[in-house]
Design a protein around this motif. Structure first.
Motif, PDB file in Angstrom:
ATOM      1  N   LEU A  69     -13.718   1.594   5.694  1.00  0.00           N
ATOM      2  CA  LEU A  69     -12.291   1.427   5.856  1.00  0.00           C
ATOM      3  C   LEU A  69     -11.248   0.465   4.884  1.00  0.00           C
ATOM      4  O   LEU A  69     -10.288   1.161   4.774  1.00  0.00           O
ATOM      5  N   PHE A  70     -11.864  -0.523   4.270  1.00  0.00           N
ATOM      6  CA  PHE A  70     -11.133  -1.401   3.831  1.00  0.00           C
ATOM      7  C   PHE A  70     -10.324  -0.666   2.532  1.00  0.00           C
ATOM      8  O   PHE A  70      -9.061  -0.766   2.081  1.00  0.00           O
ATOM      9  N   ALA A  75      -5.299   1.625  -0.333  1.00  0.00           N
ATOM     10  CA  ALA A  75      -4.745   2.998  -0.934  1.00  0.00           C
ATOM     11  C   ALA A  75      -3.535   3.357   0.053  1.00  0.00           C
ATOM     12  O   ALA A  75      -2.691   3.514  -0.647  1.00  0.00           O
ATOM     13  N   THR A  76      -3.487   3.203   1.368  1.00  0.00           N
ATOM     14  CA  THR A  76      -2.506   3.415   2.145  1.00  0.00           C
ATOM     15  C   THR A  76      -1.233   2.538   2.029  1.00  0.00           C
ATOM     16  O   THR A  76      -0.239   3.182   1.904  1.00  0.00           O
ATOM     17  N   LYS A 223       0.121  -7.852  -1.865  1.00  0.00           N
ATOM     18  CA  LYS A 223       0.662  -7.821  -0.586  1.00  0.00           C
ATOM     19  C   LYS A 223      -0.107  -6.510   0.267  1.00  0.00           C
ATOM     20  O   LYS A 223      -0.450  -6.668   1.208  1.00  0.00           O
ATOM     21  N   SER A 224      -0.608  -5.480  -0.465  1.00  0.00           N
ATOM     22  CA  SER A 224      -1.319  -4.506  -0.059  1.00  0.00           C
ATOM     23  C   SER A 224      -2.647  -4.771   0.510  1.00  0.00           C
ATOM     24  O   SER A 224      -3.261  -4.508   1.652  1.00  0.00           O
ATOM     25  N   ILE A 225      -3.370  -5.617  -0.332  1.00  0.00           N
ATOM     26  CA  ILE A 225      -4.578  -6.372   0.031  1.00  0.00           C
ATOM     27  C   ILE A 225      -4.467  -7.324   1.232  1.00  0.00           C
ATOM     28  O   ILE A 225      -5.225  -7.345   2.195  1.00  0.00           O
ATOM     29  N   SER A 230      -5.508  -7.886   6.966  1.00  0.00           N
ATOM     30  CA  SER A 230      -5.105  -8.450   8.405  1.00  0.00           C
ATOM     31  C   SER A 230      -5.692  -7.399   9.260  1.00  0.00           C
ATOM     32  O   SER A 230      -5.969  -7.619  10.318  1.00  0.00           O
ATOM     33  N   THR A 231      -5.372  -6.025   8.815  1.00  0.00           N
ATOM     34  CA  THR A 231      -5.957  -5.047   9.748  1.00  0.00           C
ATOM     35  C   THR A 231      -7.370  -4.994   9.851  1.00  0.00           C
ATOM     36  O   THR A 231      -7.868  -4.693  11.127  1.00  0.00           O
ATOM     37  N   ILE A 232      -8.233  -5.241   8.880  1.00  0.00           N
ATOM     38  CA  ILE A 232      -9.548  -5.043   9.003  1.00  0.00           C
ATOM     39  C   ILE A 232      -9.998  -6.053   9.857  1.00  0.00           C
ATOM     40  O   ILE A 232     -11.048  -6.056  10.391  1.00  0.00           O
TER      41      ILE A 232
END
Length: 366
Positions: A69-70, A75-76, A223-225, A230-232
């Motif tokens: 997922l990460f 990418a999203t 920022k994307s990472i 945070s989500t993972i």
């Protein structure tokens, strides 16, 4: 003669009824406190098994969830800083509006939710509602069919790693896509009268895209990472906690008790009763559940595949709470999401069963 001053239609509660109402209110008010206290006590009582369950959940998260997922989360996030969202809104609106009853920008949530996996779709939809891309009603419907499991998890983890068969993973992914599309179409034509038209806010594209240039590329990637981490971490926390919850339910024999209660229904449906407990575990936490279901040795493996199709469509209580944690700050309701995911699980199980019976290449029974 004095007239009765009390309204004839007014009923006065008896002391017993008042006491009952107070008791029910007290239970509702203190239910979560009691539940969390009980959970803490169980952590101490079953500390050895809980420790092993937490390690197993953490290992599953590190070995399967993060690699799957990460990269897609990153990418999203990167794509959200480009003009692809308004581009999709412009060119796919003629498809998305009549079929799903949502703005064309919803195609981004739908596609990325399918490619990335839980809970990316919910995060994108929540951002859409926050930025005025869709109405509240549209957002709540979008949640139900854009938040899905991704191909790396279904084909890679479930198909190849758990079942040891790529074709099973492909079948589950195809029926997963068909089932989420079916839910989107169903919800579009359900309760259409209460729908309000949405208006796309151009401020979304300006707000999201104004920083994307080569000079700020490093900042955007960073920022994307950060957002993806945070989500993972959120997902990892849920996987570990619910691994412990399943362990507590097993050690306290509560899961076994519920399994014995539900097993007659499984017998009527000609489902082996040894799948009852793994299936209930999957209803609680998806990753552990499909692992347990796939691990039961059966000659009629198609039954396990159909049950996994339902679990992948429904997602489990753990993912439901993940979604709730994301959308609650925007004031979105979880009710339609819950109904939609139940429907998706049923559609996925039905489509998988039909595919196994109709197509010879998907007949996996020994």
């Amino acid at each position: 003669m004095l007239e009765n001053t009390f309204p004839l239609n007014k009923t006065i509660d008896s002391p017993k009824k008042k006491h009952f109402k107070i008791l029910v209110y007290s239970i509702k008010k203190n239910a979560l406190s009691f539940l969390f206290c009980l959970f803490t006590i169980c952590l101490v009582l079953f500390s050895n098994s809980n420790f092993s369950a937490a390690k197993a959940g953490l290992s599953l998260w590190v070995s399967s969830v993060i690699p799957a997922l990460f990269p897609f989360f990153v990418a999203t996030e990167l794509l959200s800083h480009t003009n692809i969202v308004p581009w999709l809104g412009k060119y796919l609106s003629p498809i998305m509006k009549p079929v799903f009853g949502i703005p064309g920008e919803g195609a981004f949530a739908f596609l990325m939710g399918l490619i990335s996996g839980y809970p990316v779709g919910a995060k994108i939809v929540s951002n859409f509602y926050h930025n005025g891309v869709c109405t509240k009603e549209e957002a709540q419907r979008m949640l139900a069919f854009t938040n899905n499991s991704g191909p790396l998890f279904i084909i890679g983890t479930v198909g190849i790693s758990l079942f040891g068969n790529t074709q099973i993973g492909i079948l589950l992914f195809i029926t997963h896509i068909l089932s989420c599309i079916s839910v989107g179409i169903f919800l579009n034509f359900w309760n259409k009268k209460n729908r309000k038209p949405s208006s796309f806010s151009s401020s979304y594209s300006k707000k999201e895209n104004q920083t994307l240039c080569f000079s700020s590329l490093g900042e955007v990637i960073g920022k994307s990472i950060t957002n993806s981490i945070s989500t993972i971490l959120l997902i990892g926390g849920f996987v570990v906690i619910f691994s412990v919850v399943i362990s507590i339910l097993n050690q306290s024999h509560l899961l076994n008790l519920v399994s014995q209660t539900v097993s007659p229904i499984f017998s009527v449906l000609h489902i082996p009763t040894e799948l009852t407990s793994p299936f209930l575990s999957g209803m609680i936490e998806l990753t552990n559940g499909v692992k347990l279901v796939a691990g039961i040795p059966l000659k009629q493996i198609s039954i396990s595949i159909v049950l996994c199709a339902f679990l992948l469509g429904f997602g489990g209580i753990s993912i439901l709470l993940q979604v709730f944690s994301i959308i609650s700050k925007e004031g979105l309701s979880i009710k339609k999401y819950f109904i939609g995911k139940l429907l998706q699980g049923l559609f996925a199980a039905l489509y998988t069963l039909l595919a196994i019976q109709v197509f010879p290449c998907f007949q996996f029974n020994l």
